[in-house]
Design a protein around this motif. Sequence first.
Motif: not given
Lengths: 105, 629, 207
Positions: B564-571
């Motif tokens: 939630t914190v890194f992967v989703k914002p990056f995507v």
Amino acid sequence: MPFNSQTVLIVAAILFALGLVGVLTRKNIIFILISVEIMLNAAGLAFVAAGMRWGQPDGQIMFLFVLAMAAAEVSVGLALVLQAHHQYRSLDIDQMKALKDEVPG
Amino acid sequence: MNNLIALIPAFPFLGFLLLFLIGRQLPKPFIAWIGAGTVCAAAVLVLLLGIQFLQAPPADGAYTQTLWQWLSTGHFSCAFRFRIDALSLVFVFVITFVGALIHLYSVAFMKEDRDYARFFASMNLFVFAMLVLVMADNLLLLYLGWEGVGLCSYLLIGFWYETPANCRAANKAFYITRIGDTAMAIGLFLLFKELGTLTIPDILNASPTHFQQGASNTTLIALLLLAGGMGKSAQLPLQTWLPDAMAGPSPVSALIHAATMVTAGVYLIARMHVVFQLSPLAMAATAVVGGLTLLVAGFSAMVQTDIKRILAYSTISQIGYMFLALGVGAWSAAIFHFFTHAFFKALLFLAAGVVIESLHHEHNIFRMGGLKNRLPLVFKTFLAGAAALAALPFVSSGFYSKDQILWYTWSAGGGSPVLWMLGISGALITAFYTARLVIVVFYGEMKTPVSTYPAKLMTVPLVILAVLSVVAGFVEWPHNILHLSLFSELVQKVLPATILRTGIPSEIVFQGIAILLTLTGIYSGYYLYYRNTHVIGQWQQKPAFVAVRNFFFSGWGFDRLYNTVFVKPFVWMTDLNKTDFFDQINKGLASGSRQLNRWFSYSQNGSLRWYVAGVLVGVLFILTLQLFV
Amino acid sequence: MPVLFYIASVVAIISTLMVITRYQPIHALLYLVVSFLAMAMIFLSLGAPFVAILEIILYAGAIIVLLIFVVMMLNLGKDTALQERQWLQPKTWVGPSILCLVLLTELVILLFRSPEVPMQVKPVPMRAVSIALYKEYVIAVELAGFLLMAGIVGAAHISKHRKKHLHRFLQEEAKGPQRRAEKLTMIREKESTEAVLPAEKKPVKKT
């Protein structure tokens, strides 16, 4: 009426320009070849004049090379003329445009 | 001997080159001979070197050998130089010796695999890179080895690359360790900026005079190096890759993800101990990271069902102990725990590999059971390893090393009761999940029939490692029982001795508590999973228990958190840039030049006179320029 | 000598002008001979007799003969002259001529910028030319030999009369329409036969 090197070079320039006009205006390949000969000859004249201006033989030697080159050129050129006449039944330079680039869409 | 130390990494490298270049054409016995033989040769060399080192230590405490000048630019020069001192010797010994045993085991274990040569090539390259890491004389060479082991770890986790999950696990391991590696690289840059050198002895000599005690730049460097270690050694914020890394073959898990590579962080911190000592904050951070990691990983290990994941979490937990020891200043205790841990954890992984292989690649421990009589030799060796992991008093090497760490977490200069509490509760948990593992796998009724029995080549390394898991601890006894401290005497040639605080209760009290808790843990595991199995069943009815269990099972939800914190914002961000703004510029360039091409194509119309006119215009242009100059 | 030079120059320029404006190729070639002879005169007046002789032998002799051969071979006569008359309209020659005039003026301006040096009419002995040719320029002589050799071989090869021979890149292009035409005729034949067949079958069915 003395003459100096500039006069000779100007004569060479006039001949060269006349040859160039011939190349640019004539459509017949034979005439184009003749005009090229005139231009080469004018260049040779410039060489000889420059050589004589300094009293050196180098200008004449360059003329010899120009001559050799002109001989080779005219032989190959005339062979091409024969071949072109054979294949196109014409000597019109504007008909020989096989190397035209196709404009991409 | 001094001139031979370069041969130690050279042997595995030679093996790698041979297997990499012509391995496909070789028959399997040849590959096995090259792959295992080179590492065994390196191990023999290390044994000879070690004997010499112990009998007649070199004058300056280290063997060095310069191979060639590697880089030389401006003020910076860096040689390809190997250096073996007491600390490196311990690591080199473990790497080559355990590595050789694991290679021998792999010869039989991987027999059916079609990529036999690729496996041994990667393993040899790993051993080479790891040796470079621990034998490096400067931090740049160390970094080369550091990245090399990362690469090999990636290659071997994704060894069975046909399964997408394995590739994902390999990528995950690579990305997450990369975070630590980047931090470490920045740390190295800062170190170079401050001291102008990356040669390890120079750094160790220059640091005390150059850095202020507790200055911010020292702390920054130490913390960055710690971050590098945390990535490689799977410590708390960056630990999520190690459980997934179990996708690789079991020998890989044993060698890379238990015995050697994951302890590289411990090596780095021990190597840079002078810098760390100058920064109390970094020391405290190391201790806290280690203490928290060992608990978090321990809780996760308690509820896992995959035998290799249990071992993976226990590895994280045990490295947590090492970090804890480093953080409190118990340098030699940390290295000692690394030493014993390498043997027993490699043993456990290899034995687990045999078990998995025998049961049709069954990973779930609850579908095993009753293997005690079916695989007696594996049971006995596994028991030896498990005893060491649980720190069974007096008869296992784990006891000696862990006891020392627990004692120092209270008594050493950086120690405190809180850290001791963390460590001691970890000991209880470790004992519990180890007992659970052994009982569920080997006792009870058989649930899956045994299909294959291990080959001789697989059991021999198990036996050797089992013996070592028992006796490796005898070189260092608690001070109040027997005055024998061969190991710390050796290591303390390089590392500072542990400073004790004053006013500490007697050591025997701590030992008593530790032994008591270990036995309690073992008994509770025995009680819950053997005597009264219905108790667990009753607990599983309660939703709160199930929720907690699931929380621990998912590794404290770190994966979901990072998602939630890194992967989703990056995507999301990449999704925003779907049309690829920067690509548009390039595409514009391309279409612009295509348009120019279109225009210039008109000029190439095949007409001789047109070309001559073009030349004429060019000449006119030049002459006109001439006129106005 | 200067007088000789000026007369020869005027003759050369006028005859060259005639060369490039003739419609009949053979007339142009005859004026070209005059132009070359005038050029030889200029060389002589400059004090280069060797070059003047070469000019007469090679240009006015060999090259002109080659050209005349070709003109005769291709039988370029009155038809060609008519053709040339059509081709040589003012709109084709005015533009290029103006460009060349600009070139000429620029050349003349540039030439007058350099200092005036009277021409020394002191003949360079042929001996000096020969020694320089085979001493300093010997490599160039060799290269000129290569060039002539290549010219001979090239001319012999090119002028071989063959069937219309196209480069393989151009072959497809040339064959394309032909093939299309063949296909078209085939399709038409097929259609016609199909069109005919049912008509033939129908009566059969009826009976």
